[in-house]
Design an enzyme around this catalytic site. Structure first.
Site, PDB file in Angstrom:
ATOM      1  N   ASP A  29       0.864  -1.188   0.000  1.00  0.00           N
ATOM      2  CA  ASP A  29       0.000   0.000   0.000  1.00  0.00           C
ATOM      3  C   ASP A  29       0.897   1.233   0.000  1.00  0.00           C
ATOM      4  OD1 ASP A  29      -2.331   1.535   0.136  1.00  0.00           O
ATOM      5  OD2 ASP A  29      -2.404   1.481   2.327  1.00  0.00           O
ATOM      6  N   HIS A  30       0.288   2.380  -0.272  1.00  0.00           N
ATOM      7  CA  HIS A  30       1.001   3.653  -0.158  1.00  0.00           C
ATOM      8  C   HIS A  30       0.650   4.295   1.179  1.00  0.00           C
ATOM      9  CE1 HIS A  30       0.956   3.786  -4.828  1.00  0.00           C
ATOM     10  NE2 HIS A  30       2.128   3.349  -4.409  1.00  0.00           N
ATOM     11  N   TYR A  87      -4.905   4.406   0.549  1.00  0.00           N
ATOM     12  CA  TYR A  87      -5.997   3.496   0.177  1.00  0.00           C
ATOM     13  C   TYR A  87      -5.750   2.799  -1.161  1.00  0.00           C
ATOM     14  CZ  TYR A  87      -7.811   6.995   3.406  1.00  0.00           C
ATOM     15  OH  TYR A  87      -7.953   7.874   4.448  1.00  0.00           O
ATOM     16  N   HIS A  88      -4.510   2.338  -1.359  1.00  0.00           N
ATOM     17  CA  HIS A  88      -4.170   1.632  -2.599  1.00  0.00           C
ATOM     18  C   HIS A  88      -3.708   0.200  -2.346  1.00  0.00           C
ATOM     19  CE1 HIS A  88      -3.186   5.831  -4.508  1.00  0.00           C
ATOM     20  NE2 HIS A  88      -4.488   5.595  -4.467  1.00  0.00           N
ATOM     21  N   PRO A  89      -4.378  -0.577  -1.498  1.00  0.00           N
ATOM     22  CA  PRO A  89      -3.871  -1.933  -1.247  1.00  0.00           C
ATOM     23  C   PRO A  89      -3.934  -2.796  -2.498  1.00  0.00           C
ATOM     24  CG  PRO A  89      -6.052  -1.687  -0.287  1.00  0.00           C
ATOM     25  CD  PRO A  89      -5.620  -0.324  -0.756  1.00  0.00           C
TER      26      PRO A  89
END
Ligand SMILES: Cc1cc2nc3c(=O)[nH]c(=O)nc-3n(C[C@H](O)[C@H](O)[C@H](O)COP(=O)(O)OP(=O)(O)OC[C@H]3O[C@@H](n4cnc5c(N)ncnc54)[C@H](O)[C@@H]3O)c2cc1C
Length: 539
Positions: A300-301, A475-477
């Site tokens: 994630d980021h 919110y980039h899993p």
């Protein structure tokens, strides 16, 4: 969108699980051929919540369980054991119904590395036609951009002066002005393009699904929670889902496709006995098919907000007095204009965290707004601006695994942020680079106090402590059912689950290595490409 009144049939050609970014694109493309019958199952409801459609409304959906799974990580060891919120869309449109609407594709090298790792068909040149075919860019078609596709890509609506100042400040510190982050070069500073059409959010449901729902061969069933796969020998023949208090079974003639996203697709596999033996046994599930990579490789980021007080310029603070807000609500209701058409951020930058890095590894999301918590614990807007900055290619890897055999029990998410020194170093450097922009002489007349982290936070140790205390997810899993051919891969390059017939995965979970940017555009492409591959394999 009206609810489909039909009772589902016992069998379809394809069953797609999850009406999110990938699932909507996939179902829409597959049903272009009227002879192909597709069932699309979605755990959430229709996208009726009004705040889905108002771009600035995303802020009201971040913790709203009526449209959001509202996941949280386990306590994060490197973040002072804080649990981090992980909103995921639980509604038709999936996470694209609650996301920040920024349209970014990532870097050519991201995809070329996937292909070099043994995933033929996934290099940038091979994916570009899919990005183009899915896009409707209001700037028009070009070698790199499309028109006529479902994903509406437009300029950010209200132009606030503070954003122009930020861009000028960035340029003065050596960043090139970049008018198109999805153009030939990603590096630089400029305005984002966003998924907003004439003042209204565009989701994967509005992009792809809504037009396709007119087709008799597509059946969308909402509030249907898929609880497991039906497996006969080494073939997935269908699945079971809960609708109200009832459990139903449905069969797939060609394939079941999981598009439940990076948390739920591995969850469905594990609920079905697909994964690693010890993890399944711990929750009392019998192993049906060993695949040790299920739920691993989570990436994630991680982002942290730097807030700079500003004066003598226009920020959100001017538009959020009660009277101004009322005016903006009326403006949106009447003409779909004004502040409410604003997505999560206006502008951004891609830059290198140190000169040794070959290509941008850090991203800023910039909003001409800043907030603080008042004495009563309410968030109030103050004159200022926020640049939230993240490291784009972290080394740290986490996992998502069942905590219970109950399908409605949230899995344990361990993001494992900042587990390596390189990730910590890059994030500290990125914070310093943002401060350099805010320190530019361009802002001398406008600069007020730094609101966050504040002037006493200067050493690397202080900055790291600030990151540990305040960082959040972008919110980039991705990556929990990774594509590849190694031992830990879950799907192959045609998105077939290794060792099982009749099961594919198409969503953020198959991304083997996180891209250098936001993930919605890519998830739409994954859905489109999956549809093409399914059709090819039918022949
Ligand atoms: C708050 C937020 C902000 C973001 N901002 C941006 C941004 O600005 N730009 C960008 O490009 N990306 C952004 N992203 C990321 C992007 O939206 C996601 O990466 C992308 O939408 C993921 O697509 P997906 O198809 O993998 O999953 P999703 O879109 O999450 O879809 C999965 C769907 O499956 C359904 N589902 C799950 N389990 C089941 C089950 N058991 N049975 C039935 N249905 C099920 C879910 O309810 C959901 O509808 C953001 C995400 C969030 C949450």
């Amino acid at each position: 969108m009206p609810i489909d009144p039909r009772e589902p049939a016992d069998e379809y050609d394809y069953i797609v699980v999850g009406a999110g970014s990938s699932g909507c694109a996939l179902a829409a493309r597959l049903t272009r051929d009227a002879s192909r019958r597709v069932l699309l199952l979605e755990a959430g409801g229709m996208d009726r919540h009004p705040m889905i459609h108002v771009p600035l409304g995303f802020a009201f959906l971040m913790k709203n369980p009526s449209v959001n799974w509202c996941y949280r990580t386990e306590p994060e060891p490197q973040l002072h054991w804080r649990r981090i919120d992980w909103p995921r869309g639980k509604v038709v449109g999936g996470s694209s119904a609650i996301n920040g609407m920024v349209y970014i594709r990532g870097q050519r090298e991201d995809y070329d590395a996937w292909a070099a790792d043994g995933n033929p068909g996934w290099s940038f040149n091979e994916l570009l036609p899919f990005f183009i075919r899915t896009e409707h860019n209001t700037r028009g078609a070009s070698e790199l951009h499309g028109t006529g596709g479902g994903v509406w890509v437009d300029e950010v609506g209200p132009r606030l002066d503070a954003t122009d100042l930020f861009i000028q400040a960035g340029v003065s510190t050596g960043l090139a002005h970049n008018p198109d982050f999805n153009g030939p070069v990603q590096e630089g500073i400029g305005r984002f393009q966003v998924n907003v059409r004439r003042g209204v959010r565009q989701t994967a449901a509005t992009h792809f699904l809504k037009p396709a729902l007119r087709r008799a061969n597509l059946h969308l069933l909402t509030r249907a929670l898929v609880t497991g796969l039906d497996i006969e020998g080494d073939r997935v023949t269908g699945l079971r889902y809960a609708k109200g208090k009832e459990t139903r079974h449905v069969r797939a003639r060609h394939a079941v496709v999981l598009s439940g996203g990076a948390i739920n697709s591995p969850q469905i596999l594990e609920l079905s006995g697909i994964g690693r033996r010890e993890i399944l046994e711990r929750v009392g599930i019998q192993l049906r098919h060993a695949l040790p990579g299920v739920g691993e490789n989570l990436q994630d980021h991680l982002t942290v907000n730097i807030q700079q007080g500003l004066r003598h310029t226009e920020t959100f603070a001017r538009h959020t007095t009660p009277m101004a807000l009322l005016g903006n609500i009326l403006k949106w209701a009447i003409s779909r204009e004004g502040l409410l058409t604003h997505p999560a951020c206006q502008a951004g930058a891609f830059f290198r965290s140190s000169p040794e890095v070959e290509r941008p590894d850090s991203q800023i999301h910039y909003t001409p707004a800043a907030g603080r918590t008042d004495e009563r614990g309410n968030m109030v807007t103050v004159p200022g601006t926020t640049a939230t900055v993240c490291h784009l290619r972290p080394e740290s890897r986490g996992s998502v695994h069942l905590r219970s055999a109950a399908p409605d029990y949230a899995p344990a998410i361990r993001a494992n942020y900042l587990a390596t020194e390189a990730d910590r170093r890059a994030t500290i450097n990125a914070v310093r680079r943002v401060r350099e922009i805010f320190a530019s002489p361009v802002l001398d007349h406008f600069r007020d106090e730094e609101l966050r982290p504040g002037r006493f936070c200067q050493s690397d140790e202080d900055i790291l402590e600030f990151i540990r205390r305040e960082a959040q997810s972008v919110y980039h899993p991705v990556g929990t059912c990774a594509m590849g051919s190694g031992e830990d891969a879950v799907v192959d390059h045609r998105l077939r689950v290794h060792g099982l017939e009749g099961l594919r995965i198409a969503d953020a979970s198959v991304i083997p290595r996180i891209i250098s940017g936001n993930t919605h555009a890519l998830c739409c492409v994954i859905g489109e490409k999956a549809a093409d591959m399914l059709v090819e394999d039918e022949r």
